[in-house]
Design a protein around this motif. Structure first.
Motif, PDB file in Angstrom:
ATOM      1  N   ALA A  81       0.832  -1.205   0.000  1.00  0.00           N
ATOM      2  CA  ALA A  81       0.000   0.000   0.000  1.00  0.00           C
ATOM      3  C   ALA A  81       0.866   1.255   0.000  1.00  0.00           C
ATOM      4  CB  ALA A  81      -0.931  -0.009   1.213  1.00  0.00           C
ATOM      5  N   GLU A  82       1.977   1.237   0.745  1.00  0.00           N
ATOM      6  CA  GLU A  82       2.908   2.376   0.762  1.00  0.00           C
ATOM      7  C   GLU A  82       3.429   2.644  -0.648  1.00  0.00           C
ATOM      8  OE1 GLU A  82       5.667   5.231   2.703  1.00  0.00           O
ATOM      9  OE2 GLU A  82       3.837   4.248   3.366  1.00  0.00           O
ATOM     10  N   ALA A  83       3.855   1.576  -1.334  1.00  0.00           N
ATOM     11  CA  ALA A  83       4.361   1.728  -2.701  1.00  0.00           C
ATOM     12  C   ALA A  83       3.267   2.241  -3.633  1.00  0.00           C
ATOM     13  CB  ALA A  83       4.915   0.397  -3.207  1.00  0.00           C
ATOM     14  N   GLN A  84       2.036   1.743  -3.470  1.00  0.00           N
ATOM     15  CA  GLN A  84       0.929   2.185  -4.314  1.00  0.00           C
ATOM     16  C   GLN A  84       0.664   3.679  -4.127  1.00  0.00           C
ATOM     17  OE1 GLN A  84      -2.021  -0.638  -2.939  1.00  0.00           O
ATOM     18  NE2 GLN A  84      -1.807  -1.904  -4.783  1.00  0.00           N
ATOM     19  N   CYS A  85       0.685   4.151  -2.866  1.00  0.00           N
ATOM     20  CA  CYS A  85       0.469   5.576  -2.607  1.00  0.00           C
ATOM     21  C   CYS A  85       1.551   6.422  -3.276  1.00  0.00           C
ATOM     22  CB  CYS A  85       0.469   5.835  -1.104  1.00  0.00           C
ATOM     23  SG  CYS A  85      -0.976   5.220  -0.219  1.00  0.00           S
ATOM     24  N   LEU A  86       2.812   5.971  -3.181  1.00  0.00           N
ATOM     25  CA  LEU A  86       3.905   6.745  -3.760  1.00  0.00           C
ATOM     26  C   LEU A  86       3.890   6.690  -5.284  1.00  0.00           C
ATOM     27  CD1 LEU A  86       6.761   5.854  -1.229  1.00  0.00           C
ATOM     28  CD2 LEU A  86       5.256   7.848  -1.265  1.00  0.00           C
ATOM     29  N   LEU A  87       3.427   5.586  -5.842  1.00  0.00           N
ATOM     30  CA  LEU A  87       3.255   5.519  -7.301  1.00  0.00           C
ATOM     31  C   LEU A  87       2.190   6.514  -7.757  1.00  0.00           C
ATOM     32  CD1 LEU A  87       3.364   1.641  -7.786  1.00  0.00           C
ATOM     33  CD2 LEU A  87       4.957   3.257  -8.829  1.00  0.00           C
ATOM     34  N   ARG A  88       1.088   6.578  -7.025  1.00  0.00           N
ATOM     35  CA  ARG A  88       0.032   7.535  -7.367  1.00  0.00           C
ATOM     36  C   ARG A  88       0.567   8.963  -7.258  1.00  0.00           C
ATOM     37  NH1 ARG A  88      -5.753   7.039  -4.492  1.00  0.00           N
ATOM     38  NH2 ARG A  88      -5.888   5.312  -5.986  1.00  0.00           N
ATOM     39  N   ARG A  89       1.360   9.252  -6.208  1.00  0.00           N
ATOM     40  CA  ARG A  89       1.936  10.590  -6.051  1.00  0.00           C
ATOM     41  C   ARG A  89       2.826  10.941  -7.233  1.00  0.00           C
ATOM     42  NH1 ARG A  89       5.995  13.436  -5.715  1.00  0.00           N
ATOM     43  NH2 ARG A  89       7.274  11.622  -6.211  1.00  0.00           N
ATOM     44  N   ALA A  90       3.523   9.935  -7.773  1.00  0.00           N
ATOM     45  CA  ALA A  90       4.435  10.157  -8.902  1.00  0.00           C
ATOM     46  C   ALA A  90       3.701  10.243 -10.233  1.00  0.00           C
ATOM     47  CB  ALA A  90       5.476   9.040  -8.958  1.00  0.00           C
ATOM     48  N   GLY A  91       2.353  10.180 -10.210  1.00  0.00           N
ATOM     49  CA  GLY A  91       1.586  10.266 -11.446  1.00  0.00           C
ATOM     50  C   GLY A  91       1.519   8.973 -12.213  1.00  0.00           C
ATOM     51  N   LEU A  92       1.681   7.844 -11.491  1.00  0.00           N
ATOM     52  CA  LEU A  92       1.638   6.515 -12.115  1.00  0.00           C
ATOM     53  C   LEU A  92       0.585   5.687 -11.389  1.00  0.00           C
ATOM     54  CD1 LEU A  92       5.498   6.012 -12.289  1.00  0.00           C
ATOM     55  CD2 LEU A  92       4.013   6.584 -14.212  1.00  0.00           C
ATOM     56  N   PRO A  93      -0.688   5.842 -11.746  1.00  0.00           N
ATOM     57  CA  PRO A  93      -1.774   5.188 -11.007  1.00  0.00           C
ATOM     58  C   PRO A  93      -1.625   3.673 -10.970  1.00  0.00           C
ATOM     59  CG  PRO A  93      -2.630   6.816 -12.553  1.00  0.00           C
ATOM     60  CD  PRO A  93      -1.188   6.646 -12.872  1.00  0.00           C
ATOM     61  N   PRO A  94      -1.617   3.083  -9.749  1.00  0.00           N
ATOM     62  CA  PRO A  94      -1.489   1.627  -9.614  1.00  0.00           C
ATOM     63  C   PRO A  94      -2.829   0.921  -9.451  1.00  0.00           C
ATOM     64  CG  PRO A  94      -1.184   2.630  -7.490  1.00  0.00           C
ATOM     65  CD  PRO A  94      -1.511   3.760  -8.430  1.00  0.00           C
ATOM     66  N   GLY A  95      -3.930   1.657  -9.627  1.00  0.00           N
ATOM     67  CA  GLY A  95      -5.248   1.086  -9.322  1.00  0.00           C
ATOM     68  C   GLY A  95      -5.642   1.430  -7.900  1.00  0.00           C
ATOM     69  N   ASP A  96      -6.488   0.602  -7.297  1.00  0.00           N
ATOM     70  CA  ASP A  96      -6.924   0.847  -5.931  1.00  0.00           C
ATOM     71  C   ASP A  96      -5.762   0.729  -4.956  1.00  0.00           C
ATOM     72  OD1 ASP A  96      -9.530   1.122  -6.829  1.00  0.00           O
ATOM     73  OD2 ASP A  96     -10.008  -0.992  -6.508  1.00  0.00           O
ATOM     74  N   ILE A  97      -5.806   1.532  -3.884  1.00  0.00           N
ATOM     75  CA  ILE A  97      -4.815   1.410  -2.814  1.00  0.00           C
ATOM     76  C   ILE A  97      -5.330   0.315  -1.877  1.00  0.00           C
ATOM     77  CG2 ILE A  97      -3.504   2.618  -1.039  1.00  0.00           C
ATOM     78  CD1 ILE A  97      -3.110   3.696  -3.874  1.00  0.00           C
ATOM     79  N   ASP A  98      -5.086  -0.929  -2.269  1.00  0.00           N
ATOM     80  CA  ASP A  98      -5.643  -2.068  -1.544  1.00  0.00           C
ATOM     81  C   ASP A  98      -4.583  -2.943  -0.890  1.00  0.00           C
ATOM     82  OD1 ASP A  98      -4.500  -3.153  -3.800  1.00  0.00           O
ATOM     83  OD2 ASP A  98      -6.378  -3.945  -4.641  1.00  0.00           O
ATOM     84  N   GLY A  99      -3.298  -2.580  -1.053  1.00  0.00           N
ATOM     85  CA  GLY A  99      -2.234  -3.379  -0.448  1.00  0.00           C
ATOM     86  C   GLY A  99      -1.989  -4.696  -1.150  1.00  0.00           C
ATOM     87  N   ILE A 100      -2.494  -4.858  -2.387  1.00  0.00           N
ATOM     88  CA  ILE A 100      -2.319  -6.099  -3.147  1.00  0.00           C
ATOM     89  C   ILE A 100      -1.490  -5.803  -4.400  1.00  0.00           C
ATOM     90  CG2 ILE A 100      -3.472  -7.957  -4.413  1.00  0.00           C
ATOM     91  CD1 ILE A 100      -5.888  -7.513  -2.580  1.00  0.00           C
ATOM     92  N   TYR A 101      -0.382  -6.509  -4.550  1.00  0.00           N
ATOM     93  CA  TYR A 101       0.525  -6.286  -5.678  1.00  0.00           C
ATOM     94  C   TYR A 101       0.005  -7.064  -6.887  1.00  0.00           C
ATOM     95  CZ  TYR A 101       5.102  -4.946  -7.576  1.00  0.00           C
ATOM     96  OH  TYR A 101       6.115  -4.371  -8.298  1.00  0.00           O
ATOM     97  N   GLY A 102      -0.884  -6.413  -7.627  1.00  0.00           N
ATOM     98  CA  GLY A 102      -1.482  -7.044  -8.801  1.00  0.00           C
ATOM     99  C   GLY A 102      -0.879  -6.506 -10.091  1.00  0.00           C
ATOM    100  N   PRO A 103      -1.479  -6.865 -11.255  1.00  0.00           N
ATOM    101  CA  PRO A 103      -0.933  -6.473 -12.558  1.00  0.00           C
ATOM    102  C   PRO A 103      -0.825  -4.966 -12.750  1.00  0.00           C
ATOM    103  CG  PRO A 103      -2.528  -8.246 -12.817  1.00  0.00           C
ATOM    104  CD  PRO A 103      -2.620  -7.797 -11.390  1.00  0.00           C
ATOM    105  N   ARG A 104      -1.838  -4.181 -12.287  1.00  0.00           N
ATOM    106  CA  ARG A 104      -1.789  -2.732 -12.478  1.00  0.00           C
ATOM    107  C   ARG A 104      -0.655  -2.106 -11.673  1.00  0.00           C
ATOM    108  NH1 ARG A 104      -7.423   0.393 -12.421  1.00  0.00           N
ATOM    109  NH2 ARG A 104      -5.948   2.000 -13.108  1.00  0.00           N
ATOM    110  N   THR A 105      -0.465  -2.603 -10.459  1.00  0.00           N
ATOM    111  CA  THR A 105       0.650  -2.109  -9.648  1.00  0.00           C
ATOM    112  C   THR A 105       1.984  -2.461 -10.302  1.00  0.00           C
ATOM    113  OG1 THR A 105      -0.634  -2.295  -7.597  1.00  0.00           O
ATOM    114  CG2 THR A 105       1.764  -2.248  -7.387  1.00  0.00           C
ATOM    115  N   GLU A 106       2.102  -3.687 -10.814  1.00  0.00           N
ATOM    116  CA  GLU A 106       3.345  -4.106 -11.469  1.00  0.00           C
ATOM    117  C   GLU A 106       3.641  -3.242 -12.690  1.00  0.00           C
ATOM    118  OE1 GLU A 106       5.537  -8.253 -12.772  1.00  0.00           O
ATOM    119  OE2 GLU A 106       3.358  -8.130 -12.939  1.00  0.00           O
ATOM    120  N   ARG A 107       2.605  -2.921 -13.484  1.00  0.00           N
ATOM    121  CA  ARG A 107       2.820  -2.078 -14.666  1.00  0.00           C
ATOM    122  C   ARG A 107       3.254  -0.665 -14.262  1.00  0.00           C
ATOM    123  NH1 ARG A 107      -1.728  -5.008 -16.615  1.00  0.00           N
ATOM    124  NH2 ARG A 107      -3.159  -3.348 -15.969  1.00  0.00           N
ATOM    125  N   ALA A 108       2.655  -0.149 -13.183  1.00  0.00           N
ATOM    126  CA  ALA A 108       3.045   1.182 -12.712  1.00  0.00           C
ATOM    127  C   ALA A 108       4.501   1.187 -12.249  1.00  0.00           C
ATOM    128  CB  ALA A 108       2.113   1.621 -11.576  1.00  0.00           C
TER     129      ALA A 108
END
Length: 258
Positions: free
Chosen positions: A205-232
């Motif tokens: 979830a920490e990584a997802q929040c920082l990806l969103r801050r960097a303008g790279l949306p990872p999908g929902d901030i759900d704490g699950i490392y899925g395909p959208r997070t991996e692409r971001a």
């Protein structure tokens, strides 16, 4: 620190996790490939295959590199069990033994026959071992300075007798702030924990929040490392000039927090 080549694109993420962990130990040891070979008893060419993701390292090699780096091998061995169960077909055959790798006075034997796929029961057992080992690591982690905090959703009142209450579902909210020249989202202060596809928890979830801050949306901030997070993560790595492998490690954390 070594500048590693990108891992094979068809390498399973769970096998990638093992290789990246071994690479990290090798970097932290400060040993060259030749020195690592001398201290572990496995040839330089063998370590080049193992750390290049071209061949599954033997369990003894994993134990040896952990001993050289002064690390507890428990977590690495759990990763090895999962990696050995999912290693793709072309990698399940051990590389042929060359005269340089063979023991003195012993002629190389015929190539090993391909092992049949492991059953679902074995895969389930090793997955359970990995979960237990990861949970123990999260509880005991001190050196990484992690302070992951899951925020559970407020539950309802106690269930009636005889009725099992539903499990609390973690909920995460980004609280991004700049501290000491680095970005933090309020769920973990880690700088080096390794995250890959299939992982879950506050660090993700920490990584997802920082990806969103960097303008790279990872999908929902759900704490699950899925395909959208991996692409971001891959887009971030490409933008930062890092190895694009979709795995969050020390260098990628540096790009996220910088």
């Amino acid at each position: 620190m070594s500048r590693w080549k990108a891992l094979p694109a068809d390498l399973d993420p769970r096998a990638r996790h093992l290789v990246v962990s071994l690479r990290r130990l090798k970097d932290h040891s400060g040993l060259s490939m030749r020195q690592l070979a001398a201290k572990t008893g496995y040839g330089t060419s063998s370590w080049e295959r193992y750390l290049g993701g071209r061949s599954l390292p033997p369990k003894k090699a994993v134990e040896a590199v952990a001993a050289v780096a002064g690390e507890d091998p428990t977590r690495l061995l759990a990763l090895w069990e999962v990696a050995s169960a999912v290693w793709t077909g072309q990698r399940t055959d051990p590389a042929p033994v060359t005269p340089a790798d063979a023991a003195p006075g012993v002629a190389p034997g015929p190539p090993a026959r391909r092992r049949p796929p492991r059953g679902a029961v074995v895969a389930g057992v090793v997955a359970f071992v990995l979960v237990v080992a990861s949970a123990a690591l999260l509880v005991a982690r001190v050196s990484g300075g992690d302070e992951g905090r899951a925020r559970p959703v407020a539950g309802s009142s106690a269930a009636p007798a005889g009725v099992e209450a539903p499990a609390s579902v973690p909920s995460y909210t980004c609280h991004v702030e700049r501290i000491g020249g680095q970005w933090f989202a309020g769920m973990s202060r880690t700088q080096d924990v390794i995250l890959a596809s299939g992982h879950a928890g506050a660090e993700v979830a920490e990584a997802q929040c920082l990806l969103r801050r960097a303008g790279l949306p990872p999908g929902d901030i759900d704490g699950i490392y899925g395909p959208r997070t991996e692409r971001a993560v891959q887009r971030l790595q490409q933008r930062a000039g890092l190895v694009v492998d979709g795995i969050v490690g020390p260098h990628t954390w540096g790009a996220l927090r910088g």
